[in-house]
Design a protein around this motif. Structure first.
Motif, PDB file in Angstrom:
ATOM      1  N   GLY A  58       0.830  -1.214  -0.098  1.00 42.17           N
ATOM      2  CA  GLY A  58       0.211  -0.028  -0.060  1.00 42.17           C
ATOM      3  C   GLY A  58       1.020   1.340   0.114  1.00 42.17           C
ATOM      4  N   LEU A  59       0.857   2.025   1.278  1.00 42.44           N
ATOM      5  CA  LEU A  59       1.669   3.126   1.200  1.00 42.44           C
ATOM      6  C   LEU A  59       2.822   2.743   1.824  1.00 42.44           C
ATOM      7  CD1 LEU A  59      -1.171   5.614   2.400  1.00 42.44           C
ATOM      8  CD2 LEU A  59      -0.481   5.456   0.238  1.00 42.44           C
ATOM      9  N   GLY A  60       3.280   1.625   2.426  1.00 43.61           N
ATOM     10  CA  GLY A  60       4.471   1.486   3.039  1.00 43.61           C
ATOM     11  C   GLY A  60       4.707   1.594   4.362  1.00 43.61           C
ATOM     12  N   THR A  61       3.722   2.173   5.184  1.00 45.77           N
ATOM     13  CA  THR A  61       3.962   2.353   6.463  1.00 45.77           C
ATOM     14  C   THR A  61       4.458   1.259   7.448  1.00 45.77           C
ATOM     15  OG1 THR A  61       1.730   2.027   6.960  1.00 45.77           O
ATOM     16  CG2 THR A  61       2.196   4.164   6.643  1.00 45.77           C
ATOM     17  N   VAL A  62       3.867   0.069   7.033  1.00 42.19           N
ATOM     18  CA  VAL A  62       4.543  -1.112   7.898  1.00 42.19           C
ATOM     19  C   VAL A  62       5.894  -1.544   7.382  1.00 42.19           C
ATOM     20  CG1 VAL A  62       4.147  -3.520   8.368  1.00 42.19           C
ATOM     21  CG2 VAL A  62       2.019  -2.204   8.183  1.00 42.19           C
ATOM     22  N   GLY A  63       6.034  -1.378   5.910  1.00 43.62           N
ATOM     23  CA  GLY A  63       7.450  -1.696   5.614  1.00 43.62           C
ATOM     24  C   GLY A  63       8.536  -0.579   6.029  1.00 43.62           C
ATOM     25  N   MET A  80       9.158  -4.119   0.078  1.00 35.28           N
ATOM     26  CA  MET A  80       7.657  -3.617  -0.089  1.00 35.28           C
ATOM     27  C   MET A  80       7.248  -4.266  -1.508  1.00 35.28           C
ATOM     28  SD  MET A  80       7.626   0.049   1.411  1.00 35.28           S
ATOM     29  CE  MET A  80       8.585   0.595   3.058  1.00 35.28           C
ATOM     30  N   ALA A  81       6.430  -5.151  -1.520  1.00 32.36           N
ATOM     31  CA  ALA A  81       5.526  -5.606  -2.841  1.00 32.36           C
ATOM     32  C   ALA A  81       3.907  -5.238  -2.694  1.00 32.36           C
ATOM     33  CB  ALA A  81       5.783  -7.132  -2.554  1.00 32.36           C
ATOM     34  N   ASP A  82       3.772  -4.787  -4.037  1.00 26.04           N
ATOM     35  CA  ASP A  82       2.173  -4.405  -4.317  1.00 26.04           C
ATOM     36  C   ASP A  82       2.184  -4.633  -5.919  1.00 26.04           C
ATOM     37  OD1 ASP A  82       0.261  -2.641  -2.522  1.00 26.04           O
ATOM     38  OD2 ASP A  82      -0.142  -2.540  -4.829  1.00 26.04           O
ATOM     39  N   ARG A  83       0.923  -5.054  -6.411  1.00 18.97           N
ATOM     40  CA  ARG A  83       0.913  -5.052  -7.707  1.00 18.97           C
ATOM     41  C   ARG A  83       0.952  -3.591  -8.253  1.00 18.97           C
ATOM     42  NH1 ARG A  83      -3.457  -6.271 -10.637  1.00 18.97           N
ATOM     43  NH2 ARG A  83      -5.040  -5.523  -9.126  1.00 18.97           N
ATOM     44  N   VAL A 113      15.610  -0.886   2.029  1.00 24.34           N
ATOM     45  CA  VAL A 113      14.239  -1.009   1.515  1.00 24.34           C
ATOM     46  C   VAL A 113      14.241  -1.231   0.178  1.00 24.34           C
ATOM     47  CG1 VAL A 113      11.996  -0.075   1.418  1.00 24.34           C
ATOM     48  CG2 VAL A 113      13.246   0.294   3.522  1.00 24.34           C
ATOM     49  N   GLY A 114      13.828  -2.283  -0.566  1.00 27.08           N
ATOM     50  CA  GLY A 114      13.488  -2.511  -2.042  1.00 27.08           C
ATOM     51  C   GLY A 114      11.805  -2.597  -2.098  1.00 27.08           C
ATOM     52  N   VAL A 115      11.598  -1.838  -3.414  1.00 27.84           N
ATOM     53  CA  VAL A 115      10.204  -1.913  -3.911  1.00 27.84           C
ATOM     54  C   VAL A 115      10.109  -2.762  -5.043  1.00 27.84           C
ATOM     55  CG1 VAL A 115       8.436  -0.539  -4.675  1.00 27.84           C
ATOM     56  CG2 VAL A 115       9.783   0.352  -2.814  1.00 27.84           C
ATOM     57  N   ARG A 116       9.045  -3.500  -5.081  1.00 24.96           N
ATOM     58  CA  ARG A 116       9.098  -4.698  -6.248  1.00 24.96           C
ATOM     59  C   ARG A 116       7.283  -4.521  -6.529  1.00 24.96           C
ATOM     60  NH1 ARG A 116      11.212 -10.726  -6.628  1.00 24.96           N
ATOM     61  NH2 ARG A 116       9.952 -11.398  -8.281  1.00 24.96           N
ATOM     62  N   GLN A 117       7.235  -4.448  -7.761  1.00 23.28           N
ATOM     63  CA  GLN A 117       6.063  -4.960  -8.504  1.00 23.28           C
ATOM     64  C   GLN A 117       5.883  -6.257  -8.393  1.00 23.28           C
ATOM     65  OE1 GLN A 117       5.271  -3.027 -12.306  1.00 23.28           O
ATOM     66  NE2 GLN A 117       3.106  -3.488 -12.278  1.00 23.28           N
ATOM     67  N   PHE A 118       4.679  -6.743  -7.636  1.00 25.98           N
ATOM     68  CA  PHE A 118       4.390  -7.960  -7.608  1.00 25.98           C
ATOM     69  C   PHE A 118       3.087  -8.437  -7.468  1.00 25.98           C
ATOM     70  CE2 PHE A 118       4.760 -11.636  -4.392  1.00 25.98           C
ATOM     71  CZ  PHE A 118       5.892 -12.480  -5.014  1.00 25.98           C
ATOM     72  N   ASP A 119       2.563  -9.467  -8.122  1.00 25.24           N
ATOM     73  CA  ASP A 119       1.258 -10.226  -7.888  1.00 25.24           C
ATOM     74  C   ASP A 119       1.508 -11.390  -7.054  1.00 25.24           C
ATOM     75  OD1 ASP A 119      -1.149 -11.549  -8.199  1.00 25.24           O
ATOM     76  OD2 ASP A 119      -1.391 -10.750 -10.315  1.00 25.24           O
ATOM     77  N   VAL A 120       0.960 -11.413  -5.826  1.00 27.69           N
ATOM     78  CA  VAL A 120       1.294 -12.466  -4.829  1.00 27.69           C
ATOM     79  C   VAL A 120       0.670 -13.949  -5.659  1.00 27.69           C
ATOM     80  CG1 VAL A 120      -0.741 -12.091  -3.472  1.00 27.69           C
ATOM     81  CG2 VAL A 120       1.347 -13.327  -2.437  1.00 27.69           C
ATOM     82  N   THR A 121      -0.177 -13.777  -6.146  1.00 22.62           N
ATOM     83  CA  THR A 121      -0.864 -14.905  -7.081  1.00 22.62           C
ATOM     84  C   THR A 121      -0.255 -15.305  -7.911  1.00 22.62           C
ATOM     85  OG1 THR A 121      -2.483 -13.688  -8.525  1.00 22.62           O
ATOM     86  CG2 THR A 121      -3.003 -13.918  -6.252  1.00 22.62           C
TER      87      THR A 121
END
Length: 263
Positions: A57-62, A76-79, A92-100
């Motif tokens: 999402g917005l990355g607050t937990v990450g 931090m992964a998010d579609r 911290v890395g950011v990745r476009q990622f579909d967990v399915t």
């Protein structure tokens, strides 16, 4: 009701491109973050842990994990990672990622966290099992997800009617199961995790972050509520005023949090 093909979360409904989506996600983070941080603090967190936040999402937990695991790293992964790119940094890395669909190598992480994610996905148990494979031995999986049961007991008829219609609308539109979280923590045990534990937290609407979140969610669902669930324009206006009013308090969605360890 006519049948329509379901879309994915964020494809149209709750899209990160929507003008009010950042405000909606900020309200949700304001409502849930402290409970999440308390859950994570109960784990034997170590500075060198490798962490994955799925559906970040917005990355607050990450960002919190990056501070706590300062000599490790956080993915931090998010579609749709558009709101995460500014979070990228030394550990911290950011990745476009579909967990399915997408994969990490087995044993990649010491901690995997997902909040208010799996209820929106098909094949939830399969996704849990895939995340378990990404854990290193001794690693922890923490899942937090939404449940509608507090809304079913609400006495205010307008708030109950529209809130339950919202749950049904997201189920019809994007496949969200607002009951699935009540099965936690059993999906973690079924995936082979041990030291499994769970708790339930309930936020209240009114002049609160979850009240803002619920108002902004209703505004995005307005057409669905009117067209498919018989919520009149007048009822929707009254509901939107009510859920952030200083003289109104009622339970919102529950968050069921569960954690388990890979042996």
């Amino acid at each position: 009701m006519e049948s329509r093909e379901q879309e994915q979360y964020g494809e149209l409904l709750f899209s990160h491109a929507h003008t009010q989506e950042v405000a909606r996600l900020e309200a949700l983070a304001d409502a849930l973050d402290q409970g999440t941080f308390q859950d994570l603090q109960r784990l034997p967190l170590r500075q060198g842990w490798r962490c994955l936040d799925v559906g970040a999402g917005l990355g607050t937990v990450g960002a919190w994990l990056a501070r706590r695991c300062s000599s490790g790293n956080v993915v931090m992964a998010d579609r749709d990672p558009r709101h995460l790119r500014s979070r990228a940094g030394r550990n911290v890395g950011v990745r476009q990622f579909d967990v399915t669909l997408d994969e990490f190598p087995e044993g990649s992480f010491d901690l995997i966290h997902a909040r208010w994610l799996l209820s929106h996905l098909p094949s939830r148990q399969t996704v849990v099992e895939r995340m378990v494979r990404w854990l290193a031995p001794g690693g922890w999986l923490v899942i937090e997800d939404l449940a509608r049961f507090p809304l079913e007991a609400v006495r205010d008829p307008l708030y109950r009617k529209v809130s339950l219609a919202m749950c049904d609308a997201v189920g019809r539109r994007i496949g969200t199961d607002c009951h699935w979280a009540r099965t936690l923590p059993e999906p973690l045990r079924a995936a082979g995790l041990t030291s499994v534990h769970a708790e339930v937290r309930i936020s209240t609407v009114g002049p609160t972050p979850i009240g803002r979140f619920w108002r902004l969610s209703a505004e995005q669902l307005a057409l669905d509520l009117r067209r498919d669930f018989g919520v009149t324009p007048g009822e929707l206006v009254a509901f939107i005023r009510k859920v952030t009013a200083s003289d109104f308090t009622a339970p919102g969605l529950a968050t069921v949090a569960a954690a388990g360890q890979r042996t």
